[in-house]
Design a protein around this motif. Sequence first.
Motif, PDB file in Angstrom:
ATOM      1  N   ARG A  30      16.946  16.214  50.071  1.00  0.00           N
ATOM      2  CA  ARG A  30      18.401  16.288  50.256  1.00  0.00           C
ATOM      3  C   ARG A  30      18.963  17.566  49.666  1.00  0.00           C
ATOM      4  O   ARG A  30      19.909  18.142  50.180  1.00  0.00           O
ATOM      5  CB  ARG A  30      19.060  15.090  49.589  1.00  0.00           C
ATOM      6  N   ALA A  31      18.367  18.000  48.562  1.00  0.00           N
ATOM      7  CA  ALA A  31      18.908  19.185  47.868  1.00  0.00           C
ATOM      8  C   ALA A  31      18.712  20.463  48.671  1.00  0.00           C
ATOM      9  O   ALA A  31      19.442  21.426  48.499  1.00  0.00           O
ATOM     10  CB  ALA A  31      18.234  19.322  46.512  1.00  0.00           C
ATOM     11  N   GLY A  32      17.714  20.502  49.571  1.00  0.00           N
ATOM     12  CA  GLY A  32      17.500  21.715  50.366  1.00  0.00           C
ATOM     13  C   GLY A  32      16.059  22.172  50.298  1.00  0.00           C
ATOM     14  O   GLY A  32      15.279  21.717  49.446  1.00  0.00           O
ATOM     15  N   ALA A  33      15.726  23.098  51.230  1.00  0.00           N
ATOM     16  CA  ALA A  33      14.319  23.469  51.403  1.00  0.00           C
ATOM     17  C   ALA A  33      13.780  24.291  50.235  1.00  0.00           C
ATOM     18  O   ALA A  33      12.655  24.119  49.793  1.00  0.00           O
ATOM     19  CB  ALA A  33      14.142  24.239  52.697  1.00  0.00           C
ATOM     20  N   ASN A  34      14.579  25.235  49.713  1.00  0.00           N
ATOM     21  CA  ASN A  34      14.160  26.081  48.582  1.00  0.00           C
ATOM     22  C   ASN A  34      12.754  26.662  48.828  1.00  0.00           C
ATOM     23  O   ASN A  34      11.776  26.214  48.233  1.00  0.00           O
ATOM     24  CB  ASN A  34      14.189  25.242  47.301  1.00  0.00           C
ATOM     25  N   PRO A  35      12.626  27.704  49.649  1.00  0.00           N
ATOM     26  CA  PRO A  35      11.301  28.176  50.093  1.00  0.00           C
ATOM     27  C   PRO A  35      10.414  28.651  48.945  1.00  0.00           C
ATOM     28  O   PRO A  35      10.879  29.268  47.984  1.00  0.00           O
ATOM     29  CB  PRO A  35      11.641  29.357  51.019  1.00  0.00           C
ATOM     30  N   ARG A  36       9.131  28.337  49.065  1.00  0.00           N
ATOM     31  CA  ARG A  36       8.121  28.788  48.101  1.00  0.00           C
ATOM     32  C   ARG A  36       6.925  29.320  48.879  1.00  0.00           C
ATOM     33  O   ARG A  36       6.642  28.838  49.986  1.00  0.00           O
ATOM     34  CB  ARG A  36       7.649  27.615  47.232  1.00  0.00           C
TER      35      ARG A  36
END
Lengths: 559, 314
Positions: A407-413
């Motif tokens: 829910r918080a978001g993808a936040n790419p790594r």
Amino acid sequence: MLTTSVLVPLLFLSIAMGAAAAILAWRERPEPGATPLVWLLFGQSWWSMCLVFKLRASTLASKLFWTDLEWVGVVIVPVAWLLFALEYTGRDEYITRRRIALLAVVPVLTVVLAVTSQYHDLLFVRPQTLESTDIVRIEEGGLWYWVIAGYTYLLGAAGILLLLGLLRSKAVTFRSQAVALFVGLLIPWSTNALHIAGALPTSGIDPTPIAFSVSGVVYVGALTQFRLLGTSPAPRKRARQFVFDRMREGAIVVDANDNVVDMNDSCVGILDVDPRTTLGASAQAVIPEYDRLPDDGPLDGHLTVGTEAGSHPYDVMVTRIDNIRGNEIGRVITFHDVSRHLRQQQRLQVLNRTLRHNIRTETNIIHGYVDRFASDEDAQIVKKRALRIEELGRKGRKAIELFENGRAGANPRPLDALVAQCVRDVRERYPRATFSYDSSADDAAVAHFLAPVFSNLLENAAEHASDDPNVDVTARVEDETAVVVVADDGPGIGEYELQVLDAGSENALQHGSGLGLWIAKWGTEIAGGEIHFTENEPSGSVVTVRVPCLAEPADEDGE
Amino acid sequence: MSNESGSLSLRAENVQSSYRALFEVALSLFERAKDAFFYSSAYLVLVAIAEVVTVTYALSVELNAAPVVVGLVTFAVYMGDRIADVDTDELSNPDQCAFVRRHYRVLSVLSAASYGLAIALSMLGGPLALAITLLPGAFWILYASDWLPSVGAQFSRLKDVLVVNSAVVAAAWAVAVVFLPLAFADAAFTSTAAVVFAYFFVDTFVNTEIPNVGDRAADEAIGVSTLPVVFGVARTRQILHALNLALVPLLGFALLAGLVSTPVTVGILVGVAAVSVVVSFLGRTDNGRLLSVASEAKSLLVVGVVLLASTAGL
């Protein structure tokens, strides 16, 4: 100079095409626009017929008779055109008997004035002369002539305005239909305009009916090739209004001056207002905390709206409405009730805390007591089961974290670093297993919450495998998709387990043995990807995770 | 020698199989053309043209565009009818419905274009010719009218009333066939025209009731009163015989009074005889459709006999 030998064949063509198109349109009833189109084609055919009889008449009296009758067709055309445009574009609510009667006032008066033209000069300024060309010249231009001419052009322009939207339609069919309609109308009307301006050498004859031959061809083409009445845009307008009115989210439209100009049924209930007094009122007086709303985009946090029935939290989204030049002309504000969602979130938090704290505490107590009371094989089984309960609790927590992170978001790594970290972690926990990791996805990035997906797949491969399991992990990129494959040489995932996963839910009769594979499946789906299970040769499983690559991570070290 | 005869027989077989294939293609084309001819109502166009040519000859008016106009209108109206009734005729006439569905678009455009062309051509005959040409279309609109519900409903109910239903069709047909050549020629309605009108009225009435024998059960089920429904097949046969044979004394009187020529009288009498034969078979054969087509197609026989008798100098 046009002569009757040229005019009459052209008029015959005009009549034949007009009549054929009218019959085709008649067969399409009750499709929207069919009936007015029949009238339109009848009007133009009537006009042409009267002109033919006028040209072929041998006496002045009969020529004048047909000239007067011509007006019936002349006045039907613009009224039918406007009615067609209204019905065809889905604005049939404007077509009432009363309005049709009002539209018909000027045409009826015109016909009456035509029939009684020998008593006045309102329509024609007489006298007429029978010329050597066999054509009667009528010096038109009485006062009423200009009234009906203006009226005709006014209705024509109104119809064109209504149909203009179709020219910008995304559907090729509707654009083609609109072009055909415009050609069918503009050719005769421009001919008429040129005639009125005296720019055509037609010996005083209005050549508009001749141009109707082109209209007839175009309308027949539109009816048969572009399915003019078979594929109708009429429901579109009504459907859009229907969707707006019946959507579950509340929607309110404000103009550029922040006045309420429209609202749907849900919004009336959400704000608990009377639409009769609300429409036109200031949005500040209607929407709580209106100043908090952004100009465009989602509202940070929730907006709580209190009514007599209680208060509810809403996600609020503001969408700018621009005109064709890009200037803001208003905004649509939508309210999405999140009270149920928030309640579920609260329940998950409680569940999380319970899984995190209570289960661990209880299993620790079981451990302690078992150590104190016994050291036989039964005690080892109890301790093993207690550890399993703790493990289940840990997985449950992981699942909840996964949902929250999703829910918080993808936040790419970076994919490579993420998978490598998971391999390292699991290798520590399963020292007997042999892990190999091969990556060719140096630059690819994926959602950070995929870590538990990979960890669980690795754990599953190491945990259920033989004494010295081999787990091969590869990561690569295929067409903007990150592909991670986990292959083991263990006993493989049971068919029953896979069926449960495929079904998407569990029940008392059909359930899997744990949460690990569920976490892998849910996480992949939240990331917008897919997961596949196949058998490995000679034994074991191959699990393939495909997830979309994301833009480069903003913070490379932010694991 | 034996090789030569073997090769010859092989060639003969090849030629034979080529002929067979050619014959099969020709037969298939013929079948398709026959279907198109009957299912599209094209044969009725020929019938209509034959009738108007007969009238033109009988009334001694110059040959004009009337036969073409009537032919076009016939095609348009009958084809339009078949298109409109394609769903309701599914059970009673499945082959024809399948043909109409397969060629729906082409037939629809063709029938509309036919009427459009007929209207344009009829203007050569002046306003009266135009009005007569528009008459079938006006009936058509009244039949299906939702613009004038009361008039449309009353008009639609006419087809349920005994005799009136067939009489309306006969009158409309006779008006078009007799008055259109007159309108084109700008000729007056004479006693000869009245006799010819009476013939075509009675002939069309009989032609309309003939298929009703086969449709008896279906008509009875939907409450349509026709002669076979009310009087039974045997009595219908007698009534139609009586009506048909009543034309004989009428023609005899007209011939003696000099209203119709000998070739026309001979031709019409041949037609009366042909219809008598058809009526005799009513209820006695399963091929009711053939009887209907034979009864309508006898107009081709009539015009042929009239022209032959005229050429022979009768």
